[in-house]
Design a protein around this motif. Structure first.
Motif, PDB file in Angstrom:
ATOM      1  N   PRO A  31       0.806  -1.233   0.000  1.00 48.35           N
ATOM      2  CA  PRO A  31       0.000   0.000   0.000  1.00 48.35           C
ATOM      3  C   PRO A  31       0.832   1.272   0.000  1.00 48.35           C
ATOM      4  CG  PRO A  31      -0.934  -1.603   1.525  1.00 48.35           C
ATOM      5  CD  PRO A  31       0.404  -2.149   1.090  1.00 48.35           C
ATOM      6  N   VAL A  32       2.045   1.216   0.560  1.00 54.82           N
ATOM      7  CA  VAL A  32       2.913   2.401   0.541  1.00 54.82           C
ATOM      8  C   VAL A  32       3.319   2.711  -0.898  1.00 54.82           C
ATOM      9  CG1 VAL A  32       5.054   3.419   1.386  1.00 54.82           C
ATOM     10  CG2 VAL A  32       3.731   1.874   2.849  1.00 54.82           C
ATOM     11  N   ALA A  33       3.683   1.673  -1.650  1.00 57.48           N
ATOM     12  CA  ALA A  33       3.999   1.878  -3.070  1.00 57.48           C
ATOM     13  C   ALA A  33       2.782   2.422  -3.803  1.00 57.48           C
ATOM     14  CB  ALA A  33       4.464   0.563  -3.695  1.00 57.48           C
ATOM     15  N   GLY A  34       1.604   1.901  -3.450  1.00 56.64           N
ATOM     16  CA  GLY A  34       0.380   2.399  -4.070  1.00 56.64           C
ATOM     17  C   GLY A  34       0.119   3.853  -3.739  1.00 56.64           C
ATOM     18  N   LEU A  35       0.459   4.264  -2.517  1.00 54.12           N
ATOM     19  CA  LEU A  35       0.273   5.667  -2.131  1.00 54.12           C
ATOM     20  C   LEU A  35       1.141   6.586  -2.974  1.00 54.12           C
ATOM     21  CD1 LEU A  35      -0.892   7.815  -0.239  1.00 54.12           C
ATOM     22  CD2 LEU A  35       0.976   7.314   1.348  1.00 54.12           C
ATOM     23  N   VAL A  36       2.386   6.184  -3.200  1.00 56.10           N
ATOM     24  CA  VAL A  36       3.287   7.006  -4.017  1.00 56.10           C
ATOM     25  C   VAL A  36       2.757   7.121  -5.444  1.00 56.10           C
ATOM     26  CG1 VAL A  36       5.607   7.114  -5.017  1.00 56.10           C
ATOM     27  CG2 VAL A  36       5.302   6.490  -2.607  1.00 56.10           C
ATOM     28  N   VAL A  37       2.313   5.997  -6.007  1.00 58.13           N
ATOM     29  CA  VAL A  37       1.745   6.020  -7.356  1.00 58.13           C
ATOM     30  C   VAL A  37       0.487   6.882  -7.387  1.00 58.13           C
ATOM     31  CG1 VAL A  37       0.658   4.610  -9.141  1.00 58.13           C
ATOM     32  CG2 VAL A  37       2.714   3.791  -7.989  1.00 58.13           C
ATOM     33  N   GLY A  38      -0.374   6.709  -6.392  1.00 62.84           N
ATOM     34  CA  GLY A  38      -1.613   7.470  -6.350  1.00 62.84           C
ATOM     35  C   GLY A  38      -1.387   8.956  -6.175  1.00 62.84           C
TER      36      GLY A  38
END
Length: 251
Positions: A31-38
Motif C-alpha cells: 500500500p505504501v507503493a500504491g500511495l506514491v503512485v496514487g
C-alpha cells in the motif's frame, strides 16, 4: 520496502533480496507503493485542473500515471486474466493463453471498459473539485495495492511453480494482512474526513467494496486456475482501483 517498490513500480529501486521473508515484508508494504503512485497521479490531475484544463483531460492524465509508473504491468495482467477466464479452457490451457504475448478479444474489451470506467469516474470526481478528485485517485492507488497484500495471504496457492505469483503467494500471515487492511481503511477514512463525516464513511466504504470485488475475482481465479499468477495480481489491482473510484462517484 525495496521489494514493494522494485516489483510494483518502475522506480529505480534495486531489489537485493528475493526470498520469502523479503516477499512477505514487501507485500505488507505494497500500500505504501500504491500511495506514491496514487499521489503522483493525483498531483498531475490536480495541476492540470488548476492550470485550466477540463476534468476529462485531467482524468486521462491521472489514469495514465499509474500505467506509466507500473509499465502497464497491471493492465497487461488484467487483459491476460480476462483472456484466460474468457477462454473457457481447462486450467493448464488457460494459463498458457495468459502467458502469450498477444491480447485476445476478451482482454481488449476488458481493458477498454476498465479504462473508460476509471476515466469517467475520475472526471466526475474532479468535476466536484480538485481536492475531491485528488483524494479519490490517491485512495484508488492505495486500495489497488492493498488488494495485493490480501491476495498474498496464507492459504492462497500459486497457479505455477515459478514467476511473481509463486514468489509472493501465501507469504503474508492472515492476521498481518487483516491488520494492514484495517490500518489502510482507517487512513482512507481519515483522508475522506476532510469532506465531513459522510466523506469519511464514503471513503471507507469505497475501500471495503473494492476489496470485496477483488476478493470475488481472486476466489474465481483460484477456482479456475488453481491459484494466483502475476497476471491475476494485476487484474486484482485494476479491479480494486476501478471499484473504489466508481463507489466514490455514488456519493
Amino acid at each position: 520496502m525495496r521489494f514493494a517498490f522494485g516489483t510494483l513500480t518502475v522506480l529505480p529501486v534495486r531489489v537485493t533480496r528475493w526470498d520469502r521473508p523479503a516477499a512477505r515484508a514487501g507485500m505488507l508494504c505494497a500500500p505504501v507503493a500504491g500511495l506514491v503512485v496514487g499521489l503522483g497521479a493525483a498531483a498531475l490531475g490536480a495541476l492540470l485542473l488548476l492550470a485550466g484544463a477540463a476534468p476529462p483531460l485531467a482524468a486521462v492524465a491521472a489514469v495514465a500515471v499509474p500505467a506509466v509508473l507500473t509499465r502497464g504491468l497491471h493492465l497487461d495482467g488484467l487483459a491476460d486474466t480476462a483472456d484466460g477466464l474468457g477462454s473457457g479452457r481447462p486450467a493448464g490451457d488457460a494459463l498458457r493463453i495468459m502467458k502469450r504475448s498477444d491480447i485476445g478479444p476478451f482482454g481488449v474489451i476488458t481493458l477498454l471498459l476498465t479504462l473508460l470506467a476509471q476515466i469517467a469516474a475520475v472526471s466526475e470526481l474532479y468535476g466536484e473539485g480538485w481536492a475531491r478528485g485528488a483524494v479519490a485517485v490517491a485512495l484508488a492507488g492505495v486500495t489497488a495495492r492493498l488488494a495485493l497484500t490480501l491476495a498474498c495471504r496464507t492459504g492462497v496457492p500459486p497457479a505455477r511453480p515459478d514467476g511473481l505469483g509463486a514468489a509472493v503467494a501465501g507469504t503474508v500471515p492472515v492476521r498481518a494482512a487483516a491488520v494492514t487492511a484495517l490500518l489502510v481503511t482507517a487512513a482512507c477514512a481519515a483522508a475522506g474526513g476532510v469532506f465531513g463525516v459522510s466523506g469519511a464513511v464514503g471513503h471507507a466504504l469505497a475501500v471495503l467494496t473494492a476489496l470485496g470485488a477483488a476478493w470475488l475475482l481472486l476466489r474465481h481465479c483460484v477456482r479456475r486456475f488453481g491459484g494466483v499468477t502475476g497476471d491475476v495480481f494485476g487484474a486484482l489491482a485494476e479491479t480494486a482501483a476501478t471499484a473504489a473510484l466508481v463507489v466514490l462517484t455514488l456519493g
